[in-house]
Design a protein around this motif. Structure first.
Motif, short mmCIF file in Angstrom:
data_model
loop_
_atom_site.label_atom_id
_atom_site.label_comp_id
_atom_site.label_asym_id
_atom_site.label_seq_id
_atom_site.Cartn_x
_atom_site.Cartn_y
_atom_site.Cartn_z
N HIS A 73 0.82 -1.22 0.00
CA HIS A 73 0.00 0.00 0.00
C HIS A 73 0.85 1.27 0.00
CE1 HIS A 73 -3.58 -2.41 0.65
NE2 HIS A 73 -2.98 -3.00 1.66
N ALA A 74 2.12 1.17 -0.37
CA ALA A 74 2.98 2.35 -0.32
C ALA A 74 4.04 2.28 -1.41
CB ALA A 74 3.65 2.47 1.05
N GLN A 92 -6.06 4.59 -0.25
CA GLN A 92 -5.68 5.79 0.49
C GLN A 92 -5.36 6.91 -0.49
OE1 GLN A 92 -5.78 6.15 3.72
NE2 GLN A 92 -6.17 4.01 4.26
N PRO A 93 -5.75 8.14 -0.17
CA PRO A 93 -5.36 9.27 -1.04
C PRO A 93 -3.86 9.47 -0.98
CG PRO A 93 -6.39 10.07 0.98
CD PRO A 93 -6.57 8.58 0.98
N ARG A 107 7.19 13.20 14.32
CA ARG A 107 5.87 12.82 14.83
C ARG A 107 4.80 13.05 13.76
NH1 ARG A 107 5.66 16.12 18.58
NH2 ARG A 107 4.25 17.66 17.69
N GLU A 108 4.87 14.17 13.06
CA GLU A 108 3.90 14.44 12.00
C GLU A 108 4.03 13.43 10.87
OE1 GLU A 108 4.40 18.42 10.72
OE2 GLU A 108 3.84 19.33 12.64
N LEU A 109 5.27 13.11 10.50
CA LEU A 109 5.48 12.14 9.42
C LEU A 109 4.95 10.77 9.83
CD1 LEU A 109 6.78 11.52 6.64
CD2 LEU A 109 8.85 10.89 7.89
N ARG A 110 5.20 10.38 11.07
CA ARG A 110 4.72 9.07 11.55
C ARG A 110 3.20 8.99 11.44
NH1 ARG A 110 6.78 9.43 15.99
NH2 ARG A 110 8.59 8.06 15.82
N ASN A 111 2.52 10.06 11.81
CA ASN A 111 1.06 10.07 11.73
C ASN A 111 0.58 10.01 10.28
OD1 ASN A 111 0.93 10.28 14.52
ND2 ASN A 111 0.80 12.51 14.51
N ASP A 112 1.29 10.68 9.38
CA ASP A 112 0.85 10.75 7.99
C ASP A 112 1.05 9.44 7.24
OD1 ASP A 112 -0.02 13.34 8.23
OD2 ASP A 112 1.84 14.24 7.49
N ARG A 132 -1.24 5.46 7.66
CA ARG A 132 -2.35 4.93 6.86
C ARG A 132 -1.85 4.12 5.66
NH1 ARG A 132 -3.45 8.85 2.65
NH2 ARG A 132 -2.36 10.83 3.01
N PHE A 133 -0.56 4.24 5.34
CA PHE A 133 0.02 3.42 4.27
C PHE A 133 0.66 2.14 4.82
CE2 PHE A 133 0.04 7.76 2.69
CZ PHE A 133 -0.45 7.62 1.40
N GLY A 134 0.48 1.91 6.12
CA GLY A 134 1.07 0.73 6.73
C GLY A 134 2.55 0.88 7.02
#
Length: 447
Positions: A176-177, A196-197, A240-245, A248-250
């Motif tokens: 998924h990535a 996922q978008p 932290r922001e990157l981890r959250n983003d 959703r791509f697993g």
């Protein structure tokens, strides 16, 4: 050799061919298909197998892509699983009719003797795309197109491993990535299943993503911060922001990036004789409180662009002492950013409850203890001017000595003038093992 005349499409110029065979056990479908052909027509039971794509198009991977290619070309039939598909209102051409429309193209003869080798060209292209190198082979417009279209298929290889990123350059991270790389523009993290978008990645976020694909090695964190111009706390926030983003791509960020020890704040002093005097002790730490202070400033938009826009000036250095009162009482609205400008740029006392609402009571108490703020009755006054330059904050002594308590017994910390501001903008931010201090202060004129 006796089969060459009846199998011209799969026979090379030297009489060889790349033959692939199958058995009923290996592939029952193709085995049955080949034998059925042998029963239906004379000649050997051979099928010509070629990639399902047209020139300039990647190989078909989904039923939707297969149908789209089928409709755009002269392909007569399409087999999808157990479906046999033909085109409505489009007659099937005889082989002779197809053959009549073919263009008799010359066979390529390879590069001319004086042309650069493909390896040299690819190395030059890599330098231009990933290292900012110059090239005589491609124009800037062509490089932009290659970066946007060709760069997305770039993979680290044994031939071209020098891509310029700290982390390994891999484009497929899982089901998924997939990374669609654009080294000169904005890259994209996409989900091939389209569940996922897509996620747009600036150059900075691309660096973070690639670096965090593996555990940080010794010095890698420092190198990454230097490349991106980030402090410890800023890097943590970006991670932290990157981890959250990317969750959703697993995808995850290697846990070792969070393993850096965090410092414990020292006790906050109640008062000091000199502003920021506790920091003369190298063991004094106040990371948490000062981090909260920085976060509050950024949250409320306290930046060079925000301040100059609010005051209607081109730079912080154009704030005139005769205009301070007019800016504070007639031009600025009653907003959090305006109150911070009044406090740290215009020398205006602000109600303590308002300052605590902006910065937090703990931060205000710490800044009072450090001498950055001073209190009188129910108001707060800044003990420093707070300048912004290059995305950083600089606390200096007041450039305009307006009040009785402004006089200092020691040499003042000079404000950020245009020369110092220019130095901040032009100074390189690169990891260095040794640095020569010219002892010229912060002014660029010292150079």
């Amino acid at each position: 050799p006796e089969s060459h005349p009846v199998l011209p499409a799969i026979t090379h110029a030297d009489g060889t061919g790349r033959v692939q065979t199958c058995t009923a056990q290996d592939n029952p479908f193709f085995h049955t298909l080949c034998n059925t052909l042998a029963d239906r027509r004379p000649g050997p039971p051979v099928l010509l197998n070629t990639s399902f794509n047209v020139a300039g198009q990647p190989i078909v991977e989904t039923p939707t892509e297969a149908i789209a290619t089928f409709l755009r070309t002269d392909i007569d039939y399409l087999a999808l699983e157990d479906r046999w598909i033909s085109k409505r209102h489009t007659p099937v051409k005889a082989y002779a009719d197809h053959e009549a429309t073919l263009v008799d193209e010359d066979f390529p003869e390879g590069l001319p003797p004086n042309a650069p080798s493909a390896l040299a060209l690819m190395a030059e292209l890599d330098q231009a795309l990933f290292h900012g190198g110059t090239t005589r082979q491609w124009s800037p417009e062509e490089l932009t197109a290659l970066s946007r279209q060709g760069g997305r298929y770039k993979e680290t290889s044994r031939l071209f491993p020098e891509h310029g990123y700290l982390g390994p350059l891999v484009t497929e991270y899982g089901p998924h990535a997939v990374l669609l790389l654009d080294p000169l523009g904005e890259s994209t993290l996409a989900d091939p299943t389209q569940r996922q978008p897509p996620l747009s990645l600036s150059k900075q976020r691309l660096e973070l993503l690639l670096a965090t694909r593996r555990a940080p090695t010794r010095g890698m964190t420092v190198a990454l911060r230097c490349r991106l111009g980030l402090g410890h706390r800023e890097l943590s926030e970006q991670l932290r922001e990157l981890r959250n983003d990317i969750a959703r791509f697993g995808l995850t960020v290697d846990a070792h990036w969070d393993a850096a020890p965090t410092s414990v704040d020292s006790p906050i002093p109640t008062s000091v004789d000199r502003t920021l005097d506790p920091f003369s002790d190298p063991h004094y730490r106040l990371d948490t409180v000062l981090g909260a202070f920085e976060t509050a400033l950024r949250t409320h938009g306290y930046s060079e662009a925000g301040i100059t826009k609010a005051l209607g000036v081109e730079s912080l250095q154009q704030i005139e002492p005769t205009h301070l009162d007019w800016h504070a009482h007639f031009q600025l609205p009653h907003t959090p950013l305006a109150d911070l400008i009044r406090l740290f740029q215009l020398r205006v006392d602000c109600p303590r409850d308002r300052v605590e609402a902006l910065l937090g009571a703990e931060v205000v108490a710490a800044l009072l203890g450090l001498g950055v703020l001073t209190a009188a009755d129910d108001t707060i006054r800044a003990g420093v001017d707070l300048f912004c330059s290059g995305g950083m904050f600089f606390a200096t002594d007041h450039r305009y000595m307006l009040f009785e308590g402004d006089q200092l017994d020691e040499e003042p910390v000079m404000y950020i003038g245009m020369d110092s501001h220019g130095l901040v903008q032009t100074a390189p931010r690169a990891q260095s093992e040794r640095v020569l201090d010219l002892c010229c202060g912060s002014g660029i004129q010292g150079l």
